[in-house]
Design a protein around this motif. Structure first.
Motif, mmCIF file in Angstrom:
data_model
loop_
_atom_site.group_PDB
_atom_site.id
_atom_site.type_symbol
_atom_site.label_atom_id
_atom_site.label_comp_id
_atom_site.label_asym_id
_atom_site.label_seq_id
_atom_site.Cartn_x
_atom_site.Cartn_y
_atom_site.Cartn_z
ATOM 1 N N ILE A 114 -18.787 -3.959 8.086
ATOM 2 C CA ILE A 114 -17.945 -5.155 8.013
ATOM 3 C C ILE A 114 -17.012 -5.069 6.814
ATOM 4 C CG2 ILE A 114 -17.972 -7.660 7.656
ATOM 5 C CD1 ILE A 114 -20.599 -7.775 9.158
ATOM 6 N N GLY A 115 -17.556 -4.590 5.684
ATOM 7 C CA GLY A 115 -16.718 -4.407 4.497
ATOM 8 C C GLY A 115 -15.616 -3.392 4.729
ATOM 9 N N LYS A 116 -15.981 -2.281 5.414
ATOM 10 C CA LYS A 116 -14.965 -1.281 5.731
ATOM 11 C C LYS A 116 -13.896 -1.850 6.658
ATOM 12 C CE LYS A 116 -18.112 2.662 5.207
ATOM 13 N NZ LYS A 116 -18.807 3.788 5.870
ATOM 14 N N SER A 117 -14.324 -2.690 7.612
ATOM 15 C CA SER A 117 -13.373 -3.308 8.526
ATOM 16 C C SER A 117 -12.395 -4.189 7.780
ATOM 17 C CB SER A 117 -14.138 -4.136 9.574
ATOM 18 O OG SER A 117 -13.226 -4.810 10.426
ATOM 19 N N ILE A 118 -12.899 -4.958 6.838
ATOM 20 C CA ILE A 118 -12.017 -5.827 6.036
ATOM 21 C C ILE A 118 -11.037 -4.995 5.227
ATOM 22 C CG2 ILE A 118 -11.972 -7.495 4.139
ATOM 23 C CD1 ILE A 118 -14.703 -8.508 5.156
ATOM 24 N N VAL A 119 -11.537 -3.893 4.637
ATOM 25 C CA VAL A 119 -10.665 -3.012 3.852
ATOM 26 C C VAL A 119 -9.553 -2.448 4.722
ATOM 27 C CG1 VAL A 119 -10.551 -0.819 2.597
ATOM 28 C CG2 VAL A 119 -12.422 -2.403 2.159
ATOM 29 N N PHE A 120 -9.909 -1.995 5.940
ATOM 30 C CA PHE A 120 -8.897 -1.414 6.831
ATOM 31 C C PHE A 120 -7.846 -2.453 7.233
ATOM 32 C CE2 PHE A 120 -12.196 1.891 8.181
ATOM 33 C CZ PHE A 120 -11.634 2.860 7.373
ATOM 34 N N ILE A 121 -8.277 -3.690 7.489
ATOM 35 C CA ILE A 121 -7.328 -4.742 7.871
ATOM 36 C C ILE A 121 -6.361 -5.031 6.716
ATOM 37 C CG2 ILE A 121 -7.124 -7.207 8.438
ATOM 38 C CD1 ILE A 121 -9.750 -6.921 10.000
ATOM 39 N N ILE A 122 -6.903 -5.113 5.513
ATOM 40 C CA ILE A 122 -6.052 -5.372 4.341
ATOM 41 C C ILE A 122 -5.051 -4.234 4.147
ATOM 42 C CG2 ILE A 122 -6.039 -5.625 1.832
ATOM 43 C CD1 ILE A 122 -8.770 -6.980 2.076
ATOM 44 N N LEU A 123 -5.537 -2.983 4.249
ATOM 45 C CA LEU A 123 -4.652 -1.833 4.076
ATOM 46 C C LEU A 123 -3.591 -1.788 5.176
ATOM 47 C CD1 LEU A 123 -7.125 1.024 3.027
ATOM 48 C CD2 LEU A 123 -5.809 -0.507 1.573
ATOM 49 N N ALA A 124 -3.983 -2.132 6.406
ATOM 50 C CA ALA A 124 -3.027 -2.140 7.511
ATOM 51 C C ALA A 124 -1.928 -3.162 7.276
ATOM 52 C CB ALA A 124 -3.758 -2.427 8.826
ATOM 53 N N ALA A 125 -2.302 -4.351 6.796
ATOM 54 C CA ALA A 125 -1.316 -5.395 6.529
ATOM 55 C C ALA A 125 -0.345 -4.963 5.433
ATOM 56 C CB ALA A 125 -2.028 -6.689 6.128
ATOM 57 N N ILE A 126 -0.897 -4.365 4.375
ATOM 58 C CA ILE A 126 -0.033 -3.899 3.285
ATOM 59 C C ILE A 126 0.892 -2.793 3.771
ATOM 60 C CG2 ILE A 126 0.005 -2.802 1.007
ATOM 61 C CD1 ILE A 126 -2.701 -4.113 0.456
ATOM 62 N N LEU A 127 0.347 -1.873 4.580
ATOM 63 C CA LEU A 127 1.148 -0.767 5.078
ATOM 64 C C LEU A 127 2.274 -1.275 5.983
ATOM 65 C CD1 LEU A 127 1.399 2.315 5.079
ATOM 66 C CD2 LEU A 127 -0.067 2.362 7.096
ATOM 67 N N TYR A 128 1.996 -2.302 6.783
ATOM 68 C CA TYR A 128 3.038 -2.878 7.646
ATOM 69 C C TYR A 128 4.170 -3.472 6.801
ATOM 70 C CZ TYR A 128 5.352 -5.977 10.956
ATOM 71 O OH TYR A 128 6.290 -6.619 11.711
ATOM 72 N N ILE A 129 3.803 -4.177 5.735
ATOM 73 C CA ILE A 129 4.819 -4.757 4.842
ATOM 74 C C ILE A 129 5.653 -3.657 4.196
ATOM 75 C CG2 ILE A 129 5.157 -6.095 2.727
ATOM 76 C CD1 ILE A 129 2.594 -7.632 3.464
ATOM 77 N N VAL A 130 4.979 -2.586 3.762
ATOM 78 C CA VAL A 130 5.691 -1.462 3.148
ATOM 79 C C VAL A 130 6.659 -0.838 4.142
ATOM 80 C CG1 VAL A 130 5.418 0.881 2.218
ATOM 81 C CG2 VAL A 130 3.911 -0.954 1.454
#
Length: 412
Positions: free
Chosen positions: A382-398
């Motif tokens: 679950i923690g890894k899933s949250i990390v991936f979602i956060i990274l995906a959102a940041i990557l989309y903004i970038v």
């Protein structure tokens, strides 16, 4: 698209130059680049051949070396040196300078072999660095009189070997070796003007400082390596030097950060490094580098200048250990964000400037980081899933911001 193409495109868009001027500049640069590569190959190949010849002679003589008595051995050593020196002299007299340089290249190696063989024959033993000093200065003198870059590279190679050997074996009077190497390196700083030669020389100077610290601190060397790398980065960003080897150093620092992050040993590793200096001194030095790096990046951002290398990001890996934060998860998260920030910056720069190399580096960095998080990060799924979602959102903004920076009007 390289930097010259980008500049020409920018100048042409502002009508500072016309199409004919652009064509002439590109023709000149392409010809210059081809000439430099051909010149380098023309110089290095004969010396590689000379190196092979030298080792073939050593192998041939060494095959029956134990069967000769001492007198025959001495005759072989001195006759070989005399023959090669005579052949080099004749080559210069006949105008065959390159062939003469190749023979003298063999002669410099021959001096070392002769010394070692004679020491073995008479069973001399000494920890004095006199031979190492003599050998390095001999290579320097060959460059000084013959003015060929391959003797400069030979000097650097012999110098690095001598420094490493003397420091690793605890050779006494090691400072006698470091001082002449330092003086020779300063001389090369004044003479070597090309970017690559100057960068090699800065690296050599840095290694002298590292070995000096290792000598006076009883084998501690990690702290000076970190200090030398980031001093070179700062000087390069400030425009004091043009250090082109930073892209070759960055992958090693990336790998070290990745391993310590996924294994959760960032604090332990940095804590061991801190022991090389007293805790306050190490912390102050790393904090000073971090503040200087942040100030340099901020100043360049305000003046709209391009950052040459993103090595400064990795300084933040020292932040939590400096503050005494021992929590394994917190240090791992910092490591992940450092690597993720590096991949985002490379992707942003690649997309906004249409630079394929930067996009590939950013993509590979991101993929390896994702695999490392999934397989190595010691947190729940679950923690890894949250990390991936956060990274995906940041990557989309970038990604969106990089497209806007490139000028895509309909970026969404």
């Amino acid at each position: 698209m390289n930097k010259i193409d980008e500049k020409l495109k920018e100048w042409r868009s502002h009508e500072l130059i016309d199409d004919e001027t652009v064509s002439r500049i590109l023709t000149y640069e392409n010809h210059r680049n081809r000439s430099e590569k051909q010149s380098f190959l023309t110089n290095i190949v004969p010396f590689l051949i000379a190196l092979l010849v030298a080792f073939s002679i050593l192998a041939l003589v060494g095959s029956n070396w134990n069967n000769y008595d001492q007198t025959v051995r001495l005759v072989i050593i001195f006759v070989t040196l005399i023959i090669f020196h005579s052949a080099a002299f004749i080559s210069y007299q006949k105008g065959k300078e390159l062939f003469g340089n190749c023979l003298n290249f063999i002669n410099v190696i021959g001096y070392a072999c002769a010394f070692v063989l004679i020491v073995q024959m008479y069973q001399f033993s000494s920890d004095s660095p006199i031979f190492l000093i003599t050998w390095t200065l001999l290579a320097f003198l060959y460059y000084y009189f013959l003015r060929h870059d391959m003797f400069y590279y030979l000097f650097l190679g012999i110098g690095l070997f001598s420094l490493n050997y003397s420091a690793g074996n605890g050779t006494s009077y090691v400072y006698l070796l470091q001082l002449p190497l330092l003086l020779c390196s300063i001389y090369f700083l004044l003479k070597m003007k090309t970017r690559w030669n100057a960068s090699f020389n800065y690296t050599f100077l840095g290694y002298i400082l590292i070995v000096f610290f290792e000598t006076i601190s009883d084998g501690q060397y990690v702290t000076p390596i970190i200090a030398v790398i980031f001093v070179l980065w700062l000087l390069n960003e400030w425009g004091v030097i043009d250090y082109v080897l930073l892209p070759f150093i960055t992958p090693f620092i990336w790998i070290a950060t990745f391993i310590t992050t996924t294994m959760g040993v960032i604090y332990d590793v940095i804590h061991e490094i801190q022991k090389e200096l007293s805790f306050p001194v190490f912390n102050i030095v790393m904090l000073l580098f971090t503040l200087l790096a942040v100030y340099t990046v901020y100043r360049k951002w305000r003046s709209n200048e391009q950052i040459k290398n993103y090595l400064w990001i990795y300084l933040f890996i020292f932040l939590l250990p400096i503050l005494g934060m021992q929590d394994e998860l917190a240090n791992m998260i910092v490591g992940v964000f450092i690597l993720f920030a590096y991949s985002c910056i490379r992707l942003f720069f690649g997309v906004s400037h249409q630079e394929k190399r930067s996009m590939i580096i950013g993509f590979i960095t991101f993929i390896i980081l994702v695999i490392g998080i999934y397989t190595g990060l010691s947190v729940t799924f679950i923690g890894k899933s949250i990390v991936f979602i956060i990274l995906a959102a940041i990557l989309y903004i970038v990604f969106i911001q990089s497209k806007k920076a490139r000028g895509d009007e309909y970026a969404k």
